[in-house]
Design a protein around this motif. Structure first.
Motif, short mmCIF file in Angstrom:
data_model
loop_
_atom_site.label_atom_id
_atom_site.label_comp_id
_atom_site.label_asym_id
_atom_site.label_seq_id
_atom_site.Cartn_x
_atom_site.Cartn_y
_atom_site.Cartn_z
N TRP A 7 -9.98 1.37 2.82
CA TRP A 7 -10.69 2.48 2.19
C TRP A 7 -9.85 2.98 1.01
O TRP A 7 -8.63 3.06 1.11
CB TRP A 7 -10.88 3.64 3.17
N TYR A 8 -10.53 3.33 -0.07
CA TYR A 8 -9.83 3.88 -1.22
C TYR A 8 -10.59 5.10 -1.73
O TYR A 8 -11.82 5.17 -1.65
CB TYR A 8 -9.74 2.85 -2.34
N ASP A 9 -9.84 6.06 -2.28
CA ASP A 9 -10.45 7.16 -3.02
C ASP A 9 -10.75 6.68 -4.43
O ASP A 9 -10.03 5.84 -4.97
CB ASP A 9 -9.52 8.36 -3.06
N ALA A 10 -11.80 7.24 -5.03
CA ALA A 10 -12.16 6.84 -6.38
C ALA A 10 -11.01 7.12 -7.36
O ALA A 10 -10.70 6.29 -8.22
CB ALA A 10 -13.43 7.56 -6.82
N GLU A 11 -10.37 8.28 -7.21
CA GLU A 11 -9.28 8.64 -8.14
C GLU A 11 -8.12 7.66 -8.03
O GLU A 11 -7.46 7.34 -9.03
CB GLU A 11 -8.82 10.05 -7.83
N GLU A 12 -7.86 7.15 -6.83
CA GLU A 12 -6.76 6.21 -6.61
C GLU A 12 -6.94 4.93 -7.42
O GLU A 12 -5.98 4.39 -7.97
CB GLU A 12 -6.67 5.89 -5.12
N CYS A 13 -8.19 4.44 -7.50
CA CYS A 13 -8.47 3.22 -8.27
C CYS A 13 -8.69 3.53 -9.74
O CYS A 13 -8.33 2.73 -10.61
CB CYS A 13 -9.71 2.53 -7.70
N GLY A 37 0.82 -1.21 0.00
CA GLY A 37 0.00 0.00 0.00
C GLY A 37 0.85 1.25 0.00
O GLY A 37 0.52 2.24 -0.66
N THR A 38 1.96 1.22 0.73
CA THR A 38 2.85 2.38 0.76
C THR A 38 3.50 2.61 -0.60
O THR A 38 3.57 3.75 -1.09
CB THR A 38 3.94 2.17 1.83
N ILE A 39 4.00 1.54 -1.21
CA ILE A 39 4.64 1.67 -2.53
C ILE A 39 3.63 2.18 -3.55
O ILE A 39 3.95 3.06 -4.37
CB ILE A 39 5.23 0.31 -2.96
N GLN A 40 2.42 1.66 -3.51
CA GLN A 40 1.39 2.10 -4.45
C GLN A 40 1.10 3.58 -4.27
O GLN A 40 0.93 4.33 -5.25
CB GLN A 40 0.13 1.26 -4.26
N ASN A 41 1.05 4.04 -3.03
CA ASN A 41 0.86 5.47 -2.77
C ASN A 41 1.98 6.31 -3.37
O ASN A 41 1.75 7.37 -3.94
CB ASN A 41 0.77 5.73 -1.26
N LEU A 42 3.21 5.83 -3.22
CA LEU A 42 4.36 6.57 -3.74
C LEU A 42 4.30 6.68 -5.25
O LEU A 42 4.69 7.70 -5.83
CB LEU A 42 5.66 5.89 -3.30
N THR A 43 3.81 5.64 -5.94
CA THR A 43 3.75 5.68 -7.41
C THR A 43 2.73 6.68 -7.92
O THR A 43 2.74 7.03 -9.10
CB THR A 43 3.42 4.29 -7.99
N ARG A 44 1.84 7.14 -7.06
CA ARG A 44 0.85 8.15 -7.46
C ARG A 44 1.41 9.55 -7.43
O ARG A 44 0.77 10.50 -7.88
CB ARG A 44 -0.37 8.06 -6.55
N CYS A 45 2.60 9.71 -6.88
CA CYS A 45 3.25 11.02 -6.79
C CYS A 45 4.09 11.23 -8.05
O CYS A 45 5.12 10.59 -8.24
CB CYS A 45 4.10 11.09 -5.54
N SER A 46 3.65 12.13 -8.92
CA SER A 46 4.30 12.31 -10.22
C SER A 46 5.77 12.73 -10.09
O SER A 46 6.59 12.38 -10.94
CB SER A 46 3.54 13.35 -11.06
N SER A 47 6.10 13.44 -9.02
CA SER A 47 7.46 13.94 -8.89
C SER A 47 8.47 12.86 -8.52
O SER A 47 9.68 13.09 -8.63
CB SER A 47 7.50 15.06 -7.85
#
Length: 589
Positions: free
Chosen positions: A290-296, A201-211
């Protein structure tokens, strides 16, 4: 009486006697737990400066037992309480005191300190950044991860997970902290599902950060963590989540060329679609996360670049989920419209009786004959209403309001005090995904059966005055935009654009592309897709399929291409340079 009890506990905390101070912290914890569902009572405790000072004093100078109970006081006071989260985390010296517990405490107190940080950062971007930027905090968390086992290790990873989910700046700090990625990769190889679940879950969160995407692509995250996790055997809900998040992370890190070749496992795709369905409903996925819609939605939208993935998405019910998302957003936004718009909508709908809406659903609202296929219409209407909590009559009122607004340009200009807003990321991604899905005839037929053209036109009206987001997915190279840009493209044709009154040849290709890209808004894309779906219904299936295939193979002028590694931005490979647009974890409860 209560004030006297609080004053007594505060005095015991400050007294300096180890046994009494630890007991005072334990009693405070018990008091907060007894009133865990009473937010106003917990707010009264959290806002008491004497109590906060007592907690800080014991964290800094108390025994290990006192520190343990103080950390759990922070947990129970901060749990899903934004006010207490902020006032406790920002109390002078509190973060430094928690860091001391991380570095010097026993395994139990270190785990409690991690739990306190997890609760402090849950759905709180300000606290997430505060924790990440506290000097030495990330190194302290990594130390706990590397030297602990079981729940303590899992709680430490949970700190990184929350910080990376709620703040892009915090994600940058995490990736730049030595040892973080190595620790997460090792956790992904662990024996326990909970460890792998949290680390992934942590790695997936990091991949959402464009920078940090480019930085992550250069590490061994994909080869040593994501691919093994995606292909891992096992069972259970946490295992399913881990595989789903591995695919989401791989998708987020893939270039456009890689996305076109990426074929996803149908079972994993179905899990992500179900996650999105729960997010649209505002529910937790199987009570696990829990997930945000944009995340999925972001990885699902990117998966639509591959034809095999589109078939898997269709079989998983993605079309209905996207329709639900748009309907829910339209209904919420319709509440911001002035009363006279709704009055006009009711006036326009007066010839139609309410029972016809209830019987026919969206198809009935479109004026189609429900008598021909009544069972199908009732089923579709029931699904839409059940998914987003809207019955057919309320959906009719929502769509009618936007149609009334679109019917009068003066009303559209005068009624909307919304021009300062921006287009929702979810709407942008949903339209992008629907455009790609509509390349396939079965999905296009399903969209028409759901009455999606009417929903799309309402969306076009609702987003017309809103500003585009940076890194918008909807762009000029989508096949539905071809008709809109055809005349402009013809102006650059050597023969057709040679007319002396045609000034388009005077524009450089990069400038022309910027104009076309700026015109390719979510509103324009939604309206173009609606027109294409309506056109398909009249053209017939074979003609429509040929037209879609031709549009999908559109050849732009020489030098125009998609920027490598970015499906949501375009560039021009010419002397004009880059003309493209530059480009949350609720799993704890």
């Amino acid at each position: 009486m209560l004030e006297a009890q609080i004053e007594r506990l505060s005095s015991l905390m400050m007294a300096g006697e180890a046994e009494n101070s630890a007991e005072a912290a334990r009693q405070l914890r018990a008091l907060t737990m007894e009133n865990r569902d009473n937010d106003s009572f917990r707010e009264m405790l959290g806002s008491n400066k004497l109590l906060r000072t007592g907690i800080l004093h014991l964290l800094s100078t108390g025994s290990d037992a006192a520190r343990y109970w103080c950390c759990h006081c922070i947990v129970s006071l901060s749990h899903k309480h934004t006010g207490n989260q902020s006032v406790l985390a920002n109390h002078p010296g509190m973060m430094s005191a928690i860091l001391e517990v991380l570095l010097q405490g026993s395994p139990l107190s270190r785990g409690a300190a991690c739990s306190a940080l997890v609760e402090s950062t849950f759905r709180n971007a300000e606290n997430a950044l505060l924790v990440a930027k506290t000097p030495g905090m990330m190194q302290g968390v990594v130390s706990v991860m590397q030297n602990s086992v079981g729940d303590v290790k899992d709680d430490a990873a949970g700190v990184l997970r929350n910080c990376s989910n709620y703040s892009q700046e915090a994600a940058e700090v995490i990736v730049s902290t030595p040892g973080v990625l190595d620790a997460l990769i090792e956790m992904c190889k662990g024996q326990h599902n909970s460890d792998r679940f949290t680390a992934m879950g942590t790695i997936q969160n990091l991949t959402r950060c464009s920078s940090v995407v480019e930085m992550l692509r250069k590490t061994r995250v994909i080869t040593d963590a994501l691919l093994p996790s995606l292909n891992a055997s096992g069972s259970g809900e946490e295992h399913d989540v881990m595989r789903a998040e591995a695919l989401m992370a791989i998708t987020n890190l893939s270039s456009m060329e890689q996305l076109q070749q990426l074929v996803a496992d149908e079972e994993v795709v179905a899990v992500i679609v179900q996650m999105l369905r729960c997010a649209v409903k505002g529910q937790a996925w199987r009570d696990v996360a829990w997930y945000d819609a944009e995340e999925c939605l972001r990885p699902l939208a990117q998966l639509t670049n591959n034809a095999e993935n589109r078939r898997a998405l269709l079989s998983s019910g993605i079309t209905l989920v996207l329709a639900d998302l748009l309907c829910s957003w339209l209904h919420a936004e319709s509440k911001t419209l002035p009363p006279f718009v709704h009055e006009e909508a009711r006036r326009r709908a007066s010839p139609v009786s309410a029972p016809s809406f209830r019987c026919c659903g969206l198809r009935g609202m479109m004026g189609l004959d429900a008598a021909k296929r009544p069972d199908t219409f009732r089923k579709v209407s029931s699904l839409l209403g059940e998914s987003v909590g809207l019955d057919a009559e309320r959906m009719a009122q929502t769509l009618g309001a936007w149609e009334a607004l679109a019917a009068s340009r003066s009303m559209l200009q005068g009624a909307r005090a919304r021009s300062e807003g921006v287009v929702s990321k979810e709407c942008d991604l949903a339209v992008f995904a629907l455009v790609n899905l509509a390349k396939d005839a079965p999905c296009e037929e399903q969209m028409c059966e759901l009455g999606l053209p009417r929903v799309l036109r309402a969306l076009s009206t609702a987003t017309q005055e809103l500003r585009a987001l940076p890194g918008q997915f909807c762009s000029a190279d989508m096949w539905v935009m071809e008709q809109r840009h055809l005349a402009v493209s013809m102006g650059h044709h050597a023969r057709l654009g040679a007319h002396p009154r045609c000034f388009l040849m005077s524009l450089d290709e990069p400038v022309l592309w910027m104009i076309m890209q700026a015109a390719s808004t979510v509103s324009a894309a939604a309206d173009s897709l609606a027109a294409a779906l309506d056109g398909d219904a009249s053209l017939g299936k074979r003609a429509a399929a040929r037209q879609r295939a031709a549009a999908a193979k559109t050849r732009w002028p020489k030098g125009w291409k998609a920027r490598e590694g970015s499906p949501d931005a375009m560039s021009v490979d010419s002397a004009g340079g880059d003309c493209g647009s530059e480009d949350v974890f609720d799993r704890n409860g």
